[in-house]
Design an enzyme around this catalytic site. Structure first.
Site, short mmCIF file in Angstrom:
data_model
loop_
_atom_site.label_atom_id
_atom_site.label_comp_id
_atom_site.label_asym_id
_atom_site.label_seq_id
_atom_site.Cartn_x
_atom_site.Cartn_y
_atom_site.Cartn_z
CB SER A 136 12.33 11.64 0.77
OG SER A 136 11.44 12.54 0.16
CE LYS A 139 11.87 15.17 2.30
NZ LYS A 139 13.15 15.83 1.97
CE LYS A 167 9.86 15.30 -1.54
NZ LYS A 167 10.67 16.52 -1.57
CG ASP A 177 10.40 18.58 1.22
OD1 ASP A 177 10.13 19.79 1.12
OD2 ASP A 177 11.35 18.04 0.61
CD GLU A 218 13.05 19.15 3.20
OE1 GLU A 218 12.78 18.09 3.82
OE2 GLU A 218 13.76 19.18 2.19
CG ASP A 239 15.65 21.35 0.02
OD1 ASP A 239 16.66 21.75 -0.58
OD2 ASP A 239 15.04 20.32 -0.34
CE LYS A 244 17.50 18.18 -1.34
NZ LYS A 244 16.30 18.62 -2.06
N GLY A 296 18.52 14.56 -0.32
CA GLY A 296 18.76 13.69 -1.48
C GLY A 296 18.08 14.25 -2.72
O1 OSB Z 1 13.01 18.42 -1.79
O2 OSB Z 1 14.21 16.94 -0.88
C1 OSB Z 1 13.60 17.36 -1.87
C2 OSB Z 1 13.82 14.75 -4.67
C3 OSB Z 1 13.90 15.57 -5.78
C4 OSB Z 1 13.84 16.93 -5.60
C5 OSB Z 1 13.71 17.48 -4.33
C6 OSB Z 1 13.66 16.67 -3.21
C7 OSB Z 1 13.68 15.28 -3.39
C8 OSB Z 1 13.57 14.33 -2.31
C9 OSB Z 1 14.13 12.97 -2.56
O3 OSB Z 1 12.97 14.54 -1.26
C10 OSB Z 1 15.07 12.50 -1.55
C11 OSB Z 1 15.72 11.24 -2.02
O4 OSB Z 1 16.70 11.31 -2.82
O5 OSB Z 1 15.27 10.18 -1.62
MG MG Z 2 13.23 19.22 0.19
#
Ligand code: OSB
Ligand code: MG
Length: 375
Positions: free
Chosen positions: A135, A161, A163, A188, A213, A238, A262, A290
């Site tokens: 991510s 992925k 953001k 995401d 996402e 999510d 998660k 994650g």
């Molecule tokens: O939406 O997946 C998410 C991290 C903090 C809060 C929300 C998210 C995330 C990540 C990080 O996408 C994923 C990772 O731990 O590398």
């Molecule tokens: Mg997410």
């Protein structure tokens, strides 16, 4: 399994690189760790609540409150046949799922050690290798984003992925696809869009994304179903999936074609397995999300990812992407093929570095006996 005592710790760990989403930037984690002391073993759990209530209602501080006042007293002093029984004992506390998950998962870890079983086997896992993705947060510039993608591809990760938010979406896809037309790419939004952005979201269909996402509100299923009808790209939920019932409703409504699981978001391994099963029965693939975990939560994500229907690469990546020094030994490493091989030792197969944790601890409390409030 007699639960003799429960220790809570707050630790602080600076991230190697800041992580930015549509709701903000994180540079240092405050993490609540749970230790269950039971019949000569220590079971460890990690609370994935963030520093602020921006991803969900919970933060590390609300989790501490829920655990100290209600959840730890609900199991402390009890004898359980199985860690899965904790969920029912926590049931009268509404919400606080990340707090519940941290405690329940520590019990699973203790149970696995007591039974001499790898945690992944106790959870019912079957896969010996986990496919890993990354991510990638919002960067200061698109050039910086391109460098990150290049680094992660070179490291072997199987899915990128990124953001996204308004102003950091289509231009990023354009740049990435111009250079890497074929890679598995997804995005995401963490609820950055509304249905007013329909024309913009339809443009995402041009980039052959594996999924989008959580584009809309964190608590919504219905409008995601409306949006899914307008898009070719699959929606992955999510935030909106809090339990197995939500997963079933989302699938029946047509709100998503993929689910991110998660373990903290759904309140622990018992519910995570239930979400997995609901999706498997309906042929909806899942992957493990994650939450910038330390090695303890990361090891639990690896164990969960061995379940049969985790067929897409997860956000489960190497310790060194996050930490200079992780709290487990060995740290989590990912092969050049983008895989993590699960371990065969009892428990997670990763040793907790209690000496390092002690140094990182800023707050500590032990709950020895059930308080009357919880009975
Ligand atoms: O939406 O997946 C998410 C991290 C903090 C809060 C929300 C998210 C995330 C990540 C990080 O996408 C994923 C990772 O731990 O590398
Ligand atoms: Mg997410």
């Amino acid at each position: 399994m007699k639960v003799e005592a429960i220790t809570l710790r707050e630790i602080r760990m600076p991230l190697v690189h800041f992580f930015e989403t549509s709701f903000g930037r994180t540079t240092e984690r405050n993490i609540v760790l749970v230790t269950v002391h039971s019949e000569g073993v220590s079971g460890w759990g990690e609370c994935v609540a963030g520093e602020d209530p921006f991803y969900s209602e919970e933060s590390f501080e609300t989790a501490w409150y829920a655990m100290v006042k209600y959840l730890a007293p609900a199991v402390s002093g009890r004898t359980l046949e199985h860690a899965g029984e904790a969920a029912a004992l926590f049931d009268r506390v509404r919400g606080h799922r990340m707090a519940k998950g941290a405690l329940e998962n520590a019990l699973w870890d203790a149970e696995a050690k007591q039974r001499g079983l790898p945690l992944w086997k106790l959870l019912g896992g079957t896969q010996r290798e986990i496919a890993c993705g990354v991510s990638i947060g919002i960067q200061n510039s698109l050039d910086q984003l391109m460098e990150k993608v290049e680094t992660e591809l070179a490291a072997g990760y199987r899915r990128m992925k990124i953001k996204v938010k308004r102003g950091w979406d289509v231009a990023a896809f354009e740049r990435i696809r111009a250079r890497w037309p074929e890679i598995l790419l997804s995005c995401d939004a963490n609820s950055a869009y509304t249905l007013d952005d329909l024309a913009l979201l339809k443009q995402f269909d041009r980039y052959n994304l594996l999924m989008i996402e959580q584009p809309l509100w964190c608590d919504d299923l219905y409008f995601h179903a409306r949006l899914q009808k307008e898009l070719k790209t699959k929606i992955c939920l999510d935030e909106a999936i809090r339990n197995a019932r939500d997963a079933q409703a989302a699938i029946e409504l047509g709100a998503c074609g993929i689910v991110n699981i998660k373990v903290g978001r759904v309140g622990g391994f018992t519910e995570a397995i239930a979400v997995h099963d609901v999706c498997r029965e309906r042929k909806i693939p899942v992957w493990c999300g994650g939450m910038l975990e330390s090695g303890i939560g990361r090891a639990h994500n690896i164990a969960l990812s061995t379940l049969e229907n985790f067929t897409l690469p997860g956000d489960v990546s190497a310790s060194k992407r996050y930490w200079k020094e992780d709290v487990i030994e060995p740290e989590v490493t990912v092969s050049q093929q983008g895989l993590i091989t699960v371990k065969d030792e009892a428990g997670t197969g990763y040793r907790v570095r209690e000496d390092l944790i002690e140094k990182l601890t800023v707050k500590k409390e032990t709950i020895q006996r059930a308080s009357s409030a919880a009975r």
